[in-house]
Design an enzyme around this catalytic site. Structure first.
Site, mmCIF file in Angstrom:
data_model
loop_
_atom_site.group_PDB
_atom_site.id
_atom_site.type_symbol
_atom_site.label_atom_id
_atom_site.label_comp_id
_atom_site.label_asym_id
_atom_site.label_seq_id
_atom_site.Cartn_x
_atom_site.Cartn_y
_atom_site.Cartn_z
ATOM 1 N N CYS A 1 3.519 -4.141 28.363
ATOM 2 C CA CYS A 1 3.641 -5.200 29.262
ATOM 3 C C CYS A 1 3.007 -4.747 30.901
ATOM 4 C CB CYS A 1 5.460 -5.290 29.763
ATOM 5 S SG CYS A 1 6.064 -5.962 28.226
ATOM 6 N N GLU A 2 1.772 -4.686 30.668
ATOM 7 C CA GLU A 2 0.790 -4.233 31.608
ATOM 8 C C GLU A 2 -0.450 -5.088 31.648
ATOM 9 O OE1 GLU A 2 0.078 -0.698 33.195
ATOM 10 O OE2 GLU A 2 2.087 0.530 32.259
ATOM 11 N N PRO B 1 -17.668 20.846 19.048
ATOM 12 C CA PRO B 1 -17.504 19.262 18.774
ATOM 13 C C PRO B 1 -16.185 18.746 18.467
ATOM 14 C CG PRO B 1 -18.361 20.389 16.848
ATOM 15 C CD PRO B 1 -18.123 21.405 17.638
ATOM 16 N N GLY B 2 -15.733 17.765 19.228
ATOM 17 C CA GLY B 2 -14.301 16.926 18.924
ATOM 18 C C GLY B 2 -14.977 15.730 18.139
#
Ligand code: LLP
Length: 429
Positions: free
Chosen positions: A352-353, A283-284
């Site tokens: 800036c996207e 598990p993470g």
């Protein structure tokens, strides 16, 4: 509405995390700031471990440290008795440095270079191989005492296509007939102990996909046992346990998961004569996602004829998941926890996207500049996927424990952004 669960609390309209005021944390450490609760990581680990061990004694949890590789998080899980799933030399190095001994580290990399294999051999960790090429190159370096093979169990699952790691389209694991060849090669070379592994994907909130994959996976283990004469020390079914992100998501029922998965596991291992190997999981997300919030301050309120934007100081450089997978993360206004009047906002970062939104059309209390937002479930794949894009320093991380807070990763500074670059007088001519 987000219902508050431990470690979050509403005290007189202010968000407290593990008994500490979010406002105070933001004032002391600045934003964006990852705030990690030690108590929640420990309770997540213990809940999962006891749900599994009530059905089967021999359980090992290999924490998938790609979710969050902060030393503090690793140390907490090390003291709980966890093992580690590492996927790069960097993760192995970090785990060793944090105090894990090599016998508690399983390496599960893909597209692994030969010099990386040498590093793993020198580090003495157990390797889970992902291709015959990797195995052949490994055996030329050294014959390991223990070896595991990652099987593609032919079915995968996950919250997004990018996170499905088994099945026909997947680059991961070895398919059934070739699995036999891999174990034969390893056995002939003199490997003495074996494990077997699968990992079908990430962010799974149902038990069914695990059961289908497990059935196939164990039938492959049976063939390896019967035809190659391999006995397994451990059988690792990977990670993938999901957590609820959206208010309507139903949490995975751990007890049902454990009952169903382990009864199938016990039935097949006994039927196939596989003995009593360790049952391993990796598990993470489950261990760390809800143990951490990301604090980010509103610096700009902007209305256009079409939208209302709340500009904040955390963008996809700080938390990539919404931009990368369209993931939903709950957002609380930490200083207005009683506010009821709502408006729809796009919560926009400084990158800036146009895709740099932590939330789109999200109903939130009326926001003002200076408000403090808490982005929930930020502990898994948050800091670990952050970057310096747009040449911005990475955030800081603090750990909360019993009302005390400790800085566990410094905020990066401007000179961290240029470190390693070379300036040459020649270039400017
Ligand atoms: N084991 C292996 C071999 C893995 O590749 C992974 C995750 C895990 C265990 C842990 O999976 P978990 O229990 O955390 O679901 N960045 C994505 C998740 C990618 C997971 C990659 N592998 C996200 O933010 O959703």
């Amino acid at each position: 509405m987000n219902t508050l669960t431990e470690p979050l609390e509403n005290r007189n309209g202010q968000l407290f995390i593990d008994g500490v005021s979010a406002r105070d944390l933001a004032e002391e450490f600045d934003t964006p700031l990852y705030v990690i609760s030690e108590r929640r990581i420990r309770s997540n680990y213990q809940r999962l471990y006891s749900a599994l061990t009530c059905n089967y004694e021999k359980v090992k949890l290999n924490y998938a440290m790609k979710a969050n590789s902060n030393f503090a998080v690793l140390k907490i899980l090390e003291t709980e008795g966890a093992y580690v799933d590492a996927v790069s030399p960097g993760e192995v190095f970090t785990a060793l440095t944090s105090g894990f001994t090599p016998d508690r580290i399983l390496f599960t990399g893909t597209s692994v270079r030969t010099d990386e294999l040498k590093f793993l051999v020198d580090s003495n960790v157990t390797i889970n191989i992902d291709s015959q090429s990797q195995l052949d190159r490994l055996l030329q370096i050294s014959v390991p005492k223990t070896l595991s093979v990652r099987v593609n169990p032919e079915v995968g699952a996950g919250h997004h296509d990018h996170c499905i790691t088994a099945g026909k389209q997947s680059k991961f694991g070895i398919w059934e007939p070739d699995v036999l060849t891999a174990y034969e090669t390893a056995k002939k070379a003199g490997v003495g102990k074996f494990g077997i592994h699968m990992h079908i994907g990430s962010g799974i909130l149902e038990v069914k996909p695990f059961l289908g994959a497990l059935e196939k996976f164990l039938s492959v283990a049976k063939r390896v046992h019967e035809q190659v004469g391999v006995d397994f020390e451990f059988i690792d079914v990977g990670g993938g346990l999901g957590v609820p992100y959206k208010p309507e998501d139903k949490p995975l029922d751990l007890q049902v998961f454990s009952d169903k998965v382990l009864s199938l596991f016990k039935a097949r291992t006994s039927q196939y004569g596989l003995g009593e190997p360790f049952f391993c999981m990796e598990p993470g997300r489950y261990l760390v996602a809800d143990a951490c919030v990301l604090l980010t301050a509103v610096n700009t309120i902007k209305k256009t004829p079409f939208k209302k934007f709340a500009g904040v100081d955390a963008g996809f450089n700080t938390l990539l998941r919404p931009a990368m997978y369209g993931s939903y993360h709950g957002i609380l206004v930490a200083n207005k926890m009683f506010a009821t009047e709502e408006e729809k906002y796009d919560v926009a970062g400084p990158i800036c996207e146009s895709g740099d939104l932590l939330a789109k059309d999200r109903r939130l209390p009326i926001l003002e500049e200076g408000d403090l937002l808490a982005v929930l479930n930020a502990g898994a794949y948050g800091y670990s996927m952050s970057s310096q894009y747009n040449t911005r320093p990475r955030a800081a991380e603090v750990l909360l424990n019993d009302g005390k807070c400790k800085l566990v990763r410094e905020r990066e500074h401007l000179d961290d952004l240029t470190r390693g670059q070379r300036q040459s007088a020649e270039w400017s001519k």
